[in-house]
Write a protein that holds these residues in place. Structure first.
Motif, PDB file in Angstrom:
ATOM      1  N   VAL A  96     -12.822 -45.292 -43.302  1.00  0.00           N
ATOM      2  CA  VAL A  96     -12.511 -46.000 -44.547  1.00  0.00           C
ATOM      3  C   VAL A  96     -10.996 -45.977 -44.720  1.00  0.00           C
ATOM      4  CG1 VAL A  96     -12.711 -45.960 -47.055  1.00  0.00           C
ATOM      5  CG2 VAL A  96     -14.705 -45.439 -45.623  1.00  0.00           C
ATOM      6  N   THR A  97     -10.418 -47.153 -44.858  1.00  0.00           N
ATOM      7  CA  THR A  97      -8.975 -47.269 -45.064  1.00  0.00           C
ATOM      8  C   THR A  97      -8.730 -47.997 -46.379  1.00  0.00           C
ATOM      9  OG1 THR A  97      -8.603 -47.376 -42.676  1.00  0.00           O
ATOM     10  CG2 THR A  97      -6.796 -48.081 -44.102  1.00  0.00           C
ATOM     11  N   VAL A  98      -7.992 -47.345 -47.259  1.00  0.00           N
ATOM     12  CA  VAL A  98      -7.694 -47.933 -48.565  1.00  0.00           C
ATOM     13  C   VAL A  98      -6.210 -48.254 -48.610  1.00  0.00           C
ATOM     14  CG1 VAL A  98      -7.820 -47.667 -51.060  1.00  0.00           C
ATOM     15  CG2 VAL A  98      -9.525 -46.552 -49.590  1.00  0.00           C
ATOM     16  N   SER A  99      -5.897 -49.514 -48.780  1.00  0.00           N
ATOM     17  CA  SER A  99      -4.493 -49.936 -48.831  1.00  0.00           C
ATOM     18  C   SER A  99      -4.007 -49.944 -50.270  1.00  0.00           C
ATOM     19  CB  SER A  99      -4.334 -51.320 -48.216  1.00  0.00           C
ATOM     20  OG  SER A  99      -5.070 -52.280 -48.955  1.00  0.00           O
ATOM     21  N   SER A 100      -2.777 -49.469 -50.436  1.00  0.00           N
ATOM     22  CA  SER A 100      -2.216 -49.394 -51.798  1.00  0.00           C
ATOM     23  C   SER A 100      -1.312 -50.583 -52.092  1.00  0.00           C
ATOM     24  CB  SER A 100      -1.438 -48.097 -51.961  1.00  0.00           C
ATOM     25  OG  SER A 100      -0.424 -48.012 -50.982  1.00  0.00           O
ATOM     26  N   SER A 118     -13.580 -47.641 -57.375  1.00  0.00           N
ATOM     27  CA  SER A 118     -12.215 -47.268 -57.784  1.00  0.00           C
ATOM     28  C   SER A 118     -11.498 -46.510 -56.682  1.00  0.00           C
ATOM     29  CB  SER A 118     -12.264 -46.425 -59.067  1.00  0.00           C
ATOM     30  OG  SER A 118     -12.910 -47.128 -60.099  1.00  0.00           O
ATOM     31  N   LEU A 119     -11.560 -47.048 -55.491  1.00  0.00           N
ATOM     32  CA  LEU A 119     -10.988 -46.359 -54.334  1.00  0.00           C
ATOM     33  C   LEU A 119      -9.475 -46.223 -54.456  1.00  0.00           C
ATOM     34  CD1 LEU A 119     -13.274 -47.914 -51.628  1.00  0.00           C
ATOM     35  CD2 LEU A 119     -12.897 -45.463 -51.937  1.00  0.00           C
ATOM     36  N   LYS A 120      -8.978 -45.107 -53.936  1.00  0.00           N
ATOM     37  CA  LYS A 120      -7.560 -44.799 -53.946  1.00  0.00           C
ATOM     38  C   LYS A 120      -7.070 -44.630 -52.509  1.00  0.00           C
ATOM     39  CE  LYS A 120      -8.272 -42.062 -58.151  1.00  0.00           C
ATOM     40  NZ  LYS A 120      -8.111 -40.721 -58.780  1.00  0.00           N
ATOM     41  N   ALA A 121      -5.768 -44.739 -52.327  1.00  0.00           N
ATOM     42  CA  ALA A 121      -5.208 -44.568 -50.990  1.00  0.00           C
ATOM     43  C   ALA A 121      -5.574 -43.208 -50.405  1.00  0.00           C
ATOM     44  CB  ALA A 121      -3.693 -44.742 -51.040  1.00  0.00           C
ATOM     45  N   SER A 154     -22.456 -46.012 -41.187  1.00  0.00           N
ATOM     46  CA  SER A 154     -21.876 -47.351 -41.120  1.00  0.00           C
ATOM     47  C   SER A 154     -21.342 -47.741 -42.497  1.00  0.00           C
ATOM     48  CB  SER A 154     -22.924 -48.358 -40.653  1.00  0.00           C
ATOM     49  OG  SER A 154     -24.007 -48.417 -41.566  1.00  0.00           O
ATOM     50  N   GLY A 155     -20.625 -48.865 -42.525  1.00  0.00           N
ATOM     51  CA  GLY A 155     -20.158 -49.397 -43.801  1.00  0.00           C
ATOM     52  C   GLY A 155     -18.688 -49.213 -44.086  1.00  0.00           C
ATOM     53  N   GLY A 156     -17.981 -48.496 -43.225  1.00  0.00           N
ATOM     54  CA  GLY A 156     -16.558 -48.305 -43.436  1.00  0.00           C
ATOM     55  C   GLY A 156     -15.789 -49.602 -43.219  1.00  0.00           C
ATOM     56  N   GLY A 157     -14.515 -49.576 -43.601  1.00  0.00           N
ATOM     57  CA  GLY A 157     -13.688 -50.746 -43.422  1.00  0.00           C
ATOM     58  C   GLY A 157     -12.394 -50.615 -44.185  1.00  0.00           C
ATOM     59  N   LEU A 158     -11.693 -51.733 -44.287  1.00  0.00           N
ATOM     60  CA  LEU A 158     -10.418 -51.792 -44.996  1.00  0.00           C
ATOM     61  C   LEU A 158     -10.647 -52.408 -46.371  1.00  0.00           C
ATOM     62  CD1 LEU A 158      -7.296 -51.611 -45.047  1.00  0.00           C
ATOM     63  CD2 LEU A 158      -7.275 -53.895 -44.003  1.00  0.00           C
ATOM     64  N   VAL A 159     -10.140 -51.739 -47.398  1.00  0.00           N
ATOM     65  CA  VAL A 159     -10.316 -52.222 -48.762  1.00  0.00           C
ATOM     66  C   VAL A 159      -9.044 -51.935 -49.551  1.00  0.00           C
ATOM     67  CG1 VAL A 159     -11.362 -50.057 -49.541  1.00  0.00           C
ATOM     68  CG2 VAL A 159     -11.874 -52.178 -50.766  1.00  0.00           C
ATOM     69  N   GLN A 160      -8.759 -52.761 -50.517  1.00  0.00           N
ATOM     70  CA  GLN A 160      -7.590 -52.535 -51.370  1.00  0.00           C
ATOM     71  C   GLN A 160      -7.890 -51.450 -52.404  1.00  0.00           C
ATOM     72  OE1 GLN A 160      -6.492 -56.365 -53.029  1.00  0.00           O
ATOM     73  NE2 GLN A 160      -5.059 -56.747 -51.347  1.00  0.00           N
ATOM     74  N   ALA A 161      -6.857 -50.802 -52.845  1.00  0.00           N
ATOM     75  CA  ALA A 161      -6.999 -49.799 -53.903  1.00  0.00           C
ATOM     76  C   ALA A 161      -7.671 -50.435 -55.115  1.00  0.00           C
ATOM     77  CB  ALA A 161      -5.643 -49.223 -54.274  1.00  0.00           C
ATOM     78  N   GLY A 162      -8.613 -49.696 -55.691  1.00  0.00           N
ATOM     79  CA  GLY A 162      -9.379 -50.205 -56.812  1.00  0.00           C
ATOM     80  C   GLY A 162     -10.675 -50.871 -56.416  1.00  0.00           C
ATOM     81  N   ARG A 165     -16.409 -41.489 -59.566  1.00  0.00           N
ATOM     82  CA  ARG A 165     -16.076 -42.678 -58.763  1.00  0.00           C
ATOM     83  C   ARG A 165     -17.078 -42.904 -57.631  1.00  0.00           C
ATOM     84  NH1 ARG A 165     -11.567 -42.796 -55.806  1.00  0.00           N
ATOM     85  NH2 ARG A 165     -11.518 -40.538 -55.478  1.00  0.00           N
ATOM     86  N   PHE A 166     -17.562 -41.848 -57.038  1.00  0.00           N
ATOM     87  CA  PHE A 166     -18.497 -41.935 -55.915  1.00  0.00           C
ATOM     88  C   PHE A 166     -19.890 -41.507 -56.367  1.00  0.00           C
ATOM     89  CE2 PHE A 166     -15.306 -41.152 -52.178  1.00  0.00           C
ATOM     90  CZ  PHE A 166     -14.486 -42.158 -52.681  1.00  0.00           C
ATOM     91  N   THR A 167     -20.905 -42.139 -55.794  1.00  0.00           N
ATOM     92  CA  THR A 167     -22.291 -41.785 -56.084  1.00  0.00           C
ATOM     93  C   THR A 167     -23.081 -41.691 -54.791  1.00  0.00           C
ATOM     94  OG1 THR A 167     -22.210 -42.946 -58.212  1.00  0.00           O
ATOM     95  CG2 THR A 167     -24.387 -42.425 -57.321  1.00  0.00           C
ATOM     96  N   ILE A 168     -23.703 -40.542 -54.589  1.00  0.00           N
ATOM     97  CA  ILE A 168     -24.574 -40.371 -53.427  1.00  0.00           C
ATOM     98  C   ILE A 168     -26.010 -40.648 -53.851  1.00  0.00           C
ATOM     99  CG2 ILE A 168     -24.858 -37.884 -53.814  1.00  0.00           C
ATOM    100  CD1 ILE A 168     -24.923 -37.554 -50.743  1.00  0.00           C
ATOM    101  N   SER A 169     -26.760 -41.287 -52.973  1.00  0.00           N
ATOM    102  CA  SER A 169     -28.175 -41.562 -53.245  1.00  0.00           C
ATOM    103  C   SER A 169     -28.913 -41.586 -51.908  1.00  0.00           C
ATOM    104  CB  SER A 169     -28.353 -42.895 -53.978  1.00  0.00           C
ATOM    105  OG  SER A 169     -27.882 -43.978 -53.192  1.00  0.00           O
ATOM    106  N   ARG A 170     -30.218 -41.579 -51.975  1.00  0.00           N
ATOM    107  CA  ARG A 170     -31.007 -41.631 -50.757  1.00  0.00           C
ATOM    108  C   ARG A 170     -32.283 -42.422 -50.993  1.00  0.00           C
ATOM    109  NH1 ARG A 170     -32.112 -35.698 -49.030  1.00  0.00           N
ATOM    110  NH2 ARG A 170     -33.335 -36.678 -47.362  1.00  0.00           N
ATOM    111  N   ASP A 171     -32.788 -42.985 -49.907  1.00  0.00           N
ATOM    112  CA  ASP A 171     -34.059 -43.691 -49.910  1.00  0.00           C
ATOM    113  C   ASP A 171     -34.890 -43.078 -48.799  1.00  0.00           C
ATOM    114  OD1 ASP A 171     -35.001 -47.224 -49.987  1.00  0.00           O
ATOM    115  OD2 ASP A 171     -36.173 -45.425 -49.638  1.00  0.00           O
ATOM    116  N   ASN A 172     -35.776 -42.193 -49.156  1.00  0.00           N
ATOM    117  CA  ASN A 172     -36.562 -41.489 -48.140  1.00  0.00           C
ATOM    118  C   ASN A 172     -37.523 -42.424 -47.406  1.00  0.00           C
ATOM    119  OD1 ASN A 172     -35.256 -39.088 -48.614  1.00  0.00           O
ATOM    120  ND2 ASN A 172     -36.861 -38.256 -49.938  1.00  0.00           N
TER     121      ASN A 172
END
Length: 117
Positions: free
Chosen positions: A113-117, A84-87, A6-14, A66-73
């Protein structure tokens, strides 16, 4: 194990998004977890992985820094913080679990995940 992303969506570049992947079933901490993505018309590609304890991670060069993976066991959840998302980051993102090495035999349903430029 069953995985629910979950957590996807539309976000602007950056901008930023945080994806979550909740696991149910067999002990979550016994799996190596990873995120993959698939853009329209392209092959699925590796994004990031994290070992069972969460101490060691690996990132694709395209998302490094730019991306960081983590977990909570304790919460049976793996996260992907995306900054800093890019198109070109536009894709369906999938979480996956492996019991041995890089053989990811369990997959979530994906979150867009959709990144608009």
């Amino acid at each position: 194990v069953q995985l629910q992303a979950s957590g996807g969506g539309l976000v602007q570049a950056g901008g930023s998004l945080r994806l979550s992947c909740a696991a149910s079933g067999r002990a979550f901490s016994s799996y190596t977890m990873a995120w993959f993505r698939q853009a329209p018309g392209k092959e699925r590609q590796f994004v990031a992985a994290i070992n069972r304890s969460g101490v060691s991670t690996k990132d694709a060069d395209t998302v490094k820094g730019r991306f960081t993976i983590s977990r909570d066991n304790a919460r049976n959840t793996v996260y992907l913080q995306m900054n800093s998302l890019k198109a070109e980051d536009t894709a369906v993102y999938y979480c996956a679990a492996a019991t041995m090495g890089n053989d990811y035999e369990y997959w979530g349903q994906g979150t867009l995940v959709t990144v608009s430029s």
